[in-house]
Scaffold this motif. Structure first.
Motif, PDB file in Angstrom:
ATOM      1  N   ALA A 101       0.817  -1.218   0.000  1.00 34.17           N
ATOM      2  CA  ALA A 101       0.000   0.000   0.000  1.00 34.17           C
ATOM      3  C   ALA A 101       0.842   1.256   0.000  1.00 34.17           C
ATOM      4  N   VAL A 102       2.050   1.185   0.558  1.00 36.42           N
ATOM      5  CA  VAL A 102       2.917   2.349   0.675  1.00 36.42           C
ATOM      6  C   VAL A 102       4.309   1.986   0.174  1.00 36.42           C
ATOM      7  N   LEU A 103       4.752   2.705  -0.842  1.00 37.76           N
ATOM      8  CA  LEU A 103       6.112   2.569  -1.353  1.00 37.76           C
ATOM      9  C   LEU A 103       6.875   3.820  -0.942  1.00 37.76           C
ATOM     10  N   ALA A 104       7.770   3.668   0.021  1.00 38.48           N
ATOM     11  CA  ALA A 104       8.586   4.784   0.497  1.00 38.48           C
ATOM     12  C   ALA A 104       9.851   4.866  -0.345  1.00 38.48           C
ATOM     13  N   ALA A 105      10.065   6.014  -0.961  1.00 38.92           N
ATOM     14  CA  ALA A 105      11.172   6.176  -1.907  1.00 38.92           C
ATOM     15  C   ALA A 105      12.457   6.611  -1.209  1.00 38.92           C
ATOM     16  N   ARG A 106      13.555   6.445  -1.927  1.00 38.83           N
ATOM     17  CA  ARG A 106      14.842   7.010  -1.475  1.00 38.83           C
ATOM     18  C   ARG A 106      14.795   8.518  -1.707  1.00 38.83           C
ATOM     19  N   MET A 107      15.069   9.293  -0.662  1.00 29.90           N
ATOM     20  CA  MET A 107      14.941  10.747  -0.728  1.00 29.90           C
ATOM     21  C   MET A 107      16.326  11.389  -0.729  1.00 29.90           C
ATOM     22  N   LEU A 108      16.612  12.149  -1.785  1.00 30.65           N
ATOM     23  CA  LEU A 108      17.864  12.884  -1.897  1.00 30.65           C
ATOM     24  C   LEU A 108      17.595  14.361  -1.623  1.00 30.65           C
ATOM     25  N   VAL A 109      18.419  14.962  -0.774  1.00 31.38           N
ATOM     26  CA  VAL A 109      18.136  16.298  -0.253  1.00 31.38           C
ATOM     27  C   VAL A 109      19.126  17.315  -0.804  1.00 31.38           C
ATOM     28  N   GLY A 110      18.570  18.435  -1.306  1.00 33.63           N
ATOM     29  CA  GLY A 110      19.379  19.576  -1.715  1.00 33.63           C
ATOM     30  C   GLY A 110      20.170  19.344  -2.986  1.00 33.63           C
ATOM     31  N   ASP A 111      20.926  20.383  -3.362  1.00 31.12           N
ATOM     32  CA  ASP A 111      21.757  20.282  -4.563  1.00 31.12           C
ATOM     33  C   ASP A 111      22.841  19.218  -4.415  1.00 31.12           C
ATOM     34  N   GLU A 112      23.217  18.935  -3.161  1.00 29.65           N
ATOM     35  CA  GLU A 112      24.244  17.923  -2.916  1.00 29.65           C
ATOM     36  C   GLU A 112      23.698  16.506  -3.090  1.00 29.65           C
ATOM     37  N   GLN A 113      22.352  16.381  -3.144  1.00 32.29           N
ATOM     38  CA  GLN A 113      21.676  15.088  -3.253  1.00 32.29           C
ATOM     39  C   GLN A 113      22.113  14.150  -2.129  1.00 32.29           C
ATOM     40  N   ALA A 114      22.153  14.701  -0.928  1.00 33.31           N
ATOM     41  CA  ALA A 114      22.500  13.902   0.246  1.00 33.31           C
ATOM     42  C   ALA A 114      21.323  12.998   0.612  1.00 33.31           C
ATOM     43  N   LEU A 115      21.632  11.795   1.038  1.00 30.16           N
ATOM     44  CA  LEU A 115      20.585  10.870   1.440  1.00 30.16           C
ATOM     45  C   LEU A 115      19.935  11.352   2.730  1.00 30.16           C
ATOM     46  N   ASP A 116      18.607  11.448   2.731  1.00 30.47           N
ATOM     47  CA  ASP A 116      17.905  11.827   3.959  1.00 30.47           C
ATOM     48  C   ASP A 116      18.179  10.779   5.028  1.00 30.47           C
ATOM     49  N   PRO A 117      18.551  11.194   6.253  1.00 23.96           N
ATOM     50  CA  PRO A 117      18.866  10.213   7.306  1.00 23.96           C
ATOM     51  C   PRO A 117      17.737   9.225   7.564  1.00 23.96           C
ATOM     52  N   ILE A 118      16.499   9.636   7.341  1.00 26.68           N
ATOM     53  CA  ILE A 118      15.384   8.727   7.572  1.00 26.68           C
ATOM     54  C   ILE A 118      15.476   7.515   6.647  1.00 26.68           C
ATOM     55  N   CYS A 119      16.022   7.717   5.457  1.00 31.31           N
ATOM     56  CA  CYS A 119      16.183   6.582   4.543  1.00 31.31           C
ATOM     57  C   CYS A 119      17.168   5.563   5.109  1.00 31.31           C
ATOM     58  N   GLY A 120      18.182   6.047   5.796  1.00 29.73           N
ATOM     59  CA  GLY A 120      19.105   5.132   6.459  1.00 29.73           C
ATOM     60  C   GLY A 120      18.408   4.305   7.514  1.00 29.73           C
ATOM     61  N   ASP A 121      17.491   4.944   8.256  1.00 26.57           N
ATOM     62  CA  ASP A 121      16.692   4.208   9.240  1.00 26.57           C
ATOM     63  C   ASP A 121      15.869   3.120   8.557  1.00 26.57           C
ATOM     64  N   MET A 122      15.320   3.450   7.402  1.00 31.29           N
ATOM     65  CA  MET A 122      14.492   2.476   6.696  1.00 31.29           C
ATOM     66  C   MET A 122      15.308   1.280   6.221  1.00 31.29           C
ATOM     67  N   VAL A 123      16.474   1.553   5.675  1.00 37.28           N
ATOM     68  CA  VAL A 123      17.343   0.462   5.213  1.00 37.28           C
ATOM     69  C   VAL A 123      17.693  -0.470   6.362  1.00 37.28           C
ATOM     70  N   ASP A 124      17.933   0.104   7.538  1.00 37.01           N
ATOM     71  CA  ASP A 124      18.354  -0.679   8.707  1.00 37.01           C
ATOM     72  C   ASP A 124      17.183  -1.081   9.590  1.00 37.01           C
ATOM     73  N   SER A 125      15.981  -1.061   9.049  1.00 30.39           N
ATOM     74  CA  SER A 125      14.791  -1.393   9.835  1.00 30.39           C
ATOM     75  C   SER A 125      14.934  -2.747  10.517  1.00 30.39           C
ATOM     76  N   PRO A 126      14.609  -2.817  11.818  1.00 31.91           N
ATOM     77  CA  PRO A 126      14.650  -4.117  12.501  1.00 31.91           C
ATOM     78  C   PRO A 126      13.465  -5.001  12.131  1.00 31.91           C
ATOM     79  N   LEU A 127      12.479  -4.441  11.427  1.00 35.71           N
ATOM     80  CA  LEU A 127      11.363  -5.258  10.989  1.00 35.71           C
ATOM     81  C   LEU A 127      11.820  -6.155   9.840  1.00 35.71           C
ATOM     82  N   LYS A 128      11.354  -7.358   9.848  1.00 36.10           N
ATOM     83  CA  LYS A 128      11.782  -8.283   8.795  1.00 36.10           C
ATOM     84  C   LYS A 128      11.186  -7.880   7.450  1.00 36.10           C
ATOM     85  N   THR A 129      11.867  -8.241   6.395  1.00 35.86           N
ATOM     86  CA  THR A 129      11.350  -8.025   5.050  1.00 35.86           C
ATOM     87  C   THR A 129      10.367  -9.142   4.723  1.00 35.86           C
TER      88      THR A 129
END
Length: 298
Positions: A104-132
């Protein structure tokens, strides 16, 4: 045939829209939350492909619900006035949603600013303790960034969309919990990319107050009373911002209580596991955890 409609909610951000709207593929629905800077007329003149809906007042995050109801596509991609989607991202998102009918929800990779830095929240998502989950395309999450998410329209509307109790800022949490409670899947999909160039007209202290208020309200709406008590106590101990947040929550408390229902045990257990990760992370960094925070990577 288009499968995704872009829905943008805005208020007094005409200059941001001038940069972001040309980057959105059609169809696009812009819901104006009572702008006083001439946004609706400006958009109609400069971007005739955009459908403009004027609601005449500030509805907050629930303005997105209007756009979702008007959309004629099975999927809706939300964007803020200062965000947009990478070329080809929405076609990829639609393919993923087509292939995963419980998603139901596809959370995208978010790049921030002209530097296209990865939003820290995306790092949390990658390292989610919830199983895939085996029927989902990426790590399971219990939160997301509204300016970088594609939703299954049917599921989103059935869950009530964003609500006017939380109103704005952190509005994603209650919706994520309700979708999970209904059996829908939420996942982070790294290959779908969105861009965020935060507006310069943001009130950082005001947003921290809203975050404190909405953590309390979301807990009242869905969490056990012991969790509510812990979040209220943590917020009260956090200083002036927390005190203002608690005061602001009081006026919305009757509506939160009227809509209160607790989560199914598996979803509540997932919330607790995510909160443990946040607390451990905060202890390691010597910073207190934000009151009631459930990481989206969560």
């Amino acid at each position: 045939m288009r499968r995704v409609t872009v829905v943008v909610a805005t208020r007094d951000r005409r200059h941001d829209l001038e940069r972001s709207l040309p980057r959105h593929p059609a169809p696009v629905i812009l819901v104006d939350n009572g702008s006083a800077d001439g946004t609706p007329a400006f958009v109609r003149q400069r971007f005739p492909h955009v459908r403009v809906v004027e609601v005449g007042r500030n509805l907050g995050a629930p303005a997105r619900n209007i756009g979702a109801r008007l959309a004629a596509t099975p999927y809706v991609a939300f964007a803020d006035d200062d965000s947009w989607w990478d070329p080809g991202a929405l076609e990829r998102a639609a393919d993923v949603l087509d292939a995963h009918p419980r998603l139901a929800v596809l959370a995208a990779r978010m790049l921030v600013g002209d530097e296209q830095a990865l939003d820290p929240i995306c790092g949390d998502m990658v390292d989610s303790p919830l199983k895939t989950e085996p029927d989902l395309p990426g790590p399971s999450v219990l939160g997301f960034l509204a300016c970088g998410v594609v939703v299954r329209r049917e599921a989103y509307l059935a869950a009530g969309g964003f609500d006017d109790v939380v109103f704005f800022y952190g509005e994603e949490q209650r919706l994520a919990l309700d979708l999970a409670a209904a059996g829908w899947g939420l996942a982070y999909v790294e290959e779908v990319v969105a861009h965020h160039h935060p507006s310069g007209s943001r009130d950082s202290r005001g947003r921290r107050i809203l975050a404190a208020r909405n953590a309390v309200l979301t807990a009242v709406l869905r969490r056990p009373w012991r969790v509510v008590a812990r979040i209220v106590l943590t917020t009260a101990r956090s200083g002036p911002v927390g005190w203002h947040g608690l005061r602001a929550a009081l006026g919305r408390l009757p509506r939160a209580l009227a809509r209160r229902r607790t989560l199914p045990p598996p979803v509540e257990a997932a919330c607790r596991s995510l909160e443990r990760v946040v607390r451990v992370s905060s202890q390691r960094s010597s910073r207190p955890a934000p009151p009631g925070r459930t990481s989206p990577g969560s």
